[in-house]
Design a protein around this motif. Structure first.
Motif, mmCIF file in Angstrom:
data_model
loop_
_atom_site.group_PDB
_atom_site.id
_atom_site.type_symbol
_atom_site.label_atom_id
_atom_site.label_comp_id
_atom_site.label_asym_id
_atom_site.label_seq_id
_atom_site.Cartn_x
_atom_site.Cartn_y
_atom_site.Cartn_z
ATOM 1 N N VAL A 47 54.103 39.021 31.821
ATOM 2 C CA VAL A 47 53.081 39.064 32.872
ATOM 3 C C VAL A 47 52.853 37.683 33.486
ATOM 4 N N ALA A 48 52.876 36.642 32.631
ATOM 5 C CA ALA A 48 52.604 35.289 33.146
ATOM 6 C C ALA A 48 53.650 34.883 34.179
ATOM 7 N N GLU A 49 54.882 35.271 33.928
ATOM 8 C CA GLU A 49 55.966 34.932 34.860
ATOM 9 C C GLU A 49 55.745 35.629 36.214
ATOM 10 N N PHE A 50 55.397 36.913 36.169
ATOM 11 C CA PHE A 50 55.172 37.637 37.437
ATOM 12 C C PHE A 50 53.950 37.097 38.181
ATOM 13 N N VAL A 51 52.922 36.744 37.438
ATOM 14 C CA VAL A 51 51.721 36.201 38.083
ATOM 15 C C VAL A 51 52.048 34.850 38.726
ATOM 16 N N ALA A 52 52.815 34.029 38.004
ATOM 17 C CA ALA A 52 53.128 32.681 38.506
ATOM 18 C C ALA A 52 53.968 32.743 39.777
ATOM 19 N N ARG A 53 54.856 33.718 39.872
ATOM 20 C CA ARG A 53 55.792 33.682 41.009
ATOM 21 C C ARG A 53 55.386 34.603 42.157
ATOM 22 N N ARG A 54 54.183 35.165 42.083
ATOM 23 C CA ARG A 54 53.742 36.087 43.144
ATOM 24 C C ARG A 54 53.798 35.398 44.522
ATOM 25 N N ASP B 206 47.055 46.591 30.634
ATOM 26 C CA ASP B 206 46.251 45.962 29.575
ATOM 27 C C ASP B 206 45.665 44.628 30.051
ATOM 28 N N LEU B 207 46.477 43.865 30.772
ATOM 29 C CA LEU B 207 45.985 42.590 31.291
ATOM 30 C C LEU B 207 44.854 42.819 32.294
ATOM 31 N N ASP B 208 45.018 43.803 33.154
ATOM 32 C CA ASP B 208 43.975 44.088 34.152
ATOM 33 C C ASP B 208 42.651 44.439 33.486
ATOM 34 N N ILE B 209 42.722 45.211 32.400
ATOM 35 C CA ILE B 209 41.476 45.560 31.707
ATOM 36 C C ILE B 209 40.803 44.289 31.185
ATOM 37 N N GLU B 210 41.574 43.432 30.532
ATOM 38 C CA GLU B 210 40.966 42.247 29.911
ATOM 39 C C GLU B 210 40.602 41.175 30.941
ATOM 40 N N ALA B 211 41.502 40.932 31.881
ATOM 41 C CA ALA B 211 41.309 39.794 32.793
ATOM 42 C C ALA B 211 40.413 40.133 33.973
ATOM 43 N N VAL B 212 40.413 41.390 34.373
ATOM 44 C CA VAL B 212 39.640 41.776 35.558
ATOM 45 C C VAL B 212 38.431 42.618 35.146
ATOM 46 N N PHE B 213 38.684 43.756 34.524
ATOM 47 C CA PHE B 213 37.580 44.698 34.286
ATOM 48 C C PHE B 213 36.639 44.247 33.171
ATOM 49 N N ALA B 214 37.120 43.489 32.200
ATOM 50 C CA ALA B 214 36.219 43.042 31.132
ATOM 51 C C ALA B 214 35.546 41.708 31.477
ATOM 52 N N ARG B 215 35.881 41.124 32.643
ATOM 53 C CA ARG B 215 35.331 39.788 32.944
ATOM 54 C C ARG B 215 34.554 39.708 34.247
ATOM 55 N N TYR C 222 42.752 39.158 43.210
ATOM 56 C CA TYR C 222 43.232 39.697 41.931
ATOM 57 C C TYR C 222 44.139 38.684 41.213
ATOM 58 N N VAL C 223 45.101 38.141 41.935
ATOM 59 C CA VAL C 223 46.038 37.205 41.300
ATOM 60 C C VAL C 223 45.313 35.930 40.876
ATOM 61 N N THR C 224 44.359 35.500 41.682
ATOM 62 C CA THR C 224 43.559 34.319 41.308
ATOM 63 C C THR C 224 42.792 34.572 40.008
ATOM 64 N N ARG C 225 42.248 35.769 39.890
ATOM 65 C CA ARG C 225 41.489 36.097 38.672
ATOM 66 C C ARG C 225 42.407 36.171 37.451
ATOM 67 N N LEU C 226 43.630 36.719 37.643
ATOM 68 C CA LEU C 226 44.594 36.752 36.529
ATOM 69 C C LEU C 226 44.962 35.329 36.117
ATOM 70 N N ARG C 227 45.176 34.469 37.109
ATOM 71 C CA ARG C 227 45.565 33.078 36.787
ATOM 72 C C ARG C 227 44.445 32.381 36.013
ATOM 73 N N ALA C 228 43.210 32.634 36.432
ATOM 74 C CA ALA C 228 42.075 32.013 35.727
ATOM 75 C C ALA C 228 42.035 32.495 34.273
ATOM 76 N N TYR C 229 42.255 33.778 34.075
ATOM 77 C CA TYR C 229 42.233 34.340 32.717
ATOM 78 C C TYR C 229 43.368 33.745 31.881
ATOM 79 N N LEU C 230 44.574 33.729 32.459
ATOM 80 C CA LEU C 230 45.725 33.253 31.696
ATOM 81 C C LEU C 230 45.571 31.775 31.348
ATOM 82 N N SER C 231 45.007 30.996 32.268
ATOM 83 C CA SER C 231 44.848 29.585 31.916
ATOM 84 C C SER C 231 43.725 29.397 30.898
ATOM 85 N N ASP C 232 42.683 30.214 30.982
ATOM 86 C CA ASP C 232 41.613 30.133 29.953
ATOM 87 C C ASP C 232 42.175 30.477 28.568
ATOM 88 N N THR C 233 42.977 31.545 28.495
ATOM 89 C CA THR C 233 43.480 31.962 27.188
ATOM 90 C C THR C 233 44.504 30.952 26.658
#
Ligand code: FES
Ligand SMILES: [Fe+2]
Length: 423
Positions: A11-18, A36-45, A408-419
């Motif tokens: 997922v990190a690779e796809f998010v990085a190269r979007r 699964d990532l969407d649930i944790e990074a978007v819907f749970a946050r 959406y992609v910005t929120r995923l990036r924020a989650y991935l960098s936090d984790t």
């Protein structure tokens, strides 16, 4: 022969190269990993729209909301505030409330009868040791708040702080419609056979509005185009829109109703957009002639000709508020290729079905439009599931789709960098 196990999606690779300016790559829409990532990074946050005040009119009224593996109880407490709790018993973890909605005096786990108040406090746990401290076993709370009758929850212990600013900007637009005092006239759940992002993307453009004959009786399909990008075929409609807009602005000014577009869809953590604008035909409501569907207006408006107030919040909601009724929409992911779209029609609490409104007239336009949208979303899901799919370009009128994808992609990036940082 043994089948090779498909490689896990990175997922990190796809998010990085979007790439900006085009639709997302297939794994975003089809893979379990992105679900699964969407649930944790978007819907749970983030703040999610999950219900209306009107669904919880009395203390003890509740709805349960399923977000991936989470189940949340949203309940009105004895002080008439809306509270939310994880639907997980503090004894040995059983799911407590199994119904989608209902009314309780207390919240009772059916396994060993641990009993909680509607404020989440543990009131009774049978046959415990003498040193047992009930105060240590309240239900785990979830942040909840209402914005002019709309109920939002956030599963994160540190919710996005900018929600207060968004609420402060949106409330002056929303409050005149009195949603906190409305009642539910109808609610329809539709499961779309598509990823939740395809549901949201489809909602954020009107490029496909030719597929909505009922909607076009009342709705100006010029959304997103702007003067320069307007196709010739929409020119007469746009002229009509401009005239209706000039007329309705006089009404807004005379009534003190805010109407200016505020668009911060991808420039803040709680992305949103709000605008008041005219409707076509009689300009009052979503009906086949644009006339009000409910004689009893939501508030003491001197005219029903107020067009619509459109409110969008990322990641999962959109709203139309008219003088006579309001419609709320929430999208909840059920799986990589399934999404629950819940549509709720609200009318004045004292409006009487059969006298003030006819249910079929009230719901017809959006019930039909939702079914049409579900087909578009299913078709999109089928297409992006093909190995032949490659991302395609957004048209200028799809700027809000792009804003959604950017957010959406910005929120995923924020989650991935936090984790990553927490490792
Ligand atoms: S798990 Fe709820 S009372 Fe035992
Ligand atoms: Fe649509």
């Amino acid at each position: 022969m043994k089948q090779a196990t498909p490689a896990a999606v990175d997922v990190a690779e796809f998010v990085a190269r979007r790439s900006v300016g085009q639709s997302l790559e297939a794994p975003f829409y089809v893979s379990q990993e992105f679900f699964d990532l969407d649930i944790e990074a978007v819907f749970a946050r983030h703040w999610l729209f999950v219900a209306t005040d009107a669904e919880l009119p009395e203390p003890g009224d509740y709805v349960t909301v399923a977000i991936g593996p989470y189940s949340i109880i949203v309940v009105r407490d004895d002080n008439e505030d809306v509270r939310a709790f994880h639907n997980v018993c503090r004894h040995r973890g059983a799911r407590i409330l199994g119904e989608e909605r209902g009314t309780v005096g207390n919240i009772v786990c059916g396994y060993h009868q641990w009993t909680y108040g509607v404020d989440g406090k543990l009131l009774h746990a049978p046959s415990q040791a003498p040193d047992f401290a009930p105060s240590c076993f309240s239900l785990r709370s979830v942040h909840a708040r209402t914005v002019a009758g709309l109920v939002y929850i956030c599963l994160s212990q540190t919710p996005p702080e900018d929600f207060d600013e968004v609420a402060a900007q949106a409330e002056p637009y929303l409050a005149p419609h009195n949603l906190a005092k409305a009642k539910v006239a109808a609610q329809i759940d539709l499961v779309e056979n598509g990823n939740w992002k395809l549901t949201m993307e489809n909602n954020r453009e009107c490029y496909h509005c030719g597929g909505h004959p009922e909607l076009l009786c009342a709705y100006f399909p010029t959304y997103g185009y702007g003067e320069q990008n307007l196709p010739a075929v929409l020119r007469p409609t746009y002229e009509r829109y401009l005239q209706a807009d000039a007329a309705v602005r006089l009404t807004y000014d005379s009534l003190g109703l805010p109407y200016t577009l505020v668009e911060e869809l991808d420039t803040r953590t709680t992305g949103f957009r709000i605008q008041r604008e005219p409707l076509d035909g009689a300009g009052e409501s979503y009906t086949s002639d644009g006339k009000a569907a409910c004689k009893r207006l939501l508030a003491d408006f001197p005219t029903a000709r107020l067009g619509r107030l459109a409110f969008h919040t990322q990641p999962n909601a959109w709203f139309h508020l008219m003088a006579d009724h309001a419609i709320t929409f929430s999208a909840i992911p059920l799986g990589p290729d399934r999404t629950l779209v819940r549509t709720t029609w609200l009318v004045h609490a004292d409006a009487v079905e059969g006298i003030d409104y006819d249910l079929d007239t009230l719901t017809k336009v959006w019930a039909a439009t939702n079914e049409q949208d579900a087909l578009f979303v299913a078709r999109a899901q089928q297409g992006v599931s093909s190995p032949a799919y490659v991302p395609g370009p957004y048209a200028p009128s799809e700027e809000d789709v792009e804003a959604f994808a950017n957010w959406y992609v910005t929120r995923l990036r924020a989650y991935l960098s936090d984790t990553e940082r927490q490792r």
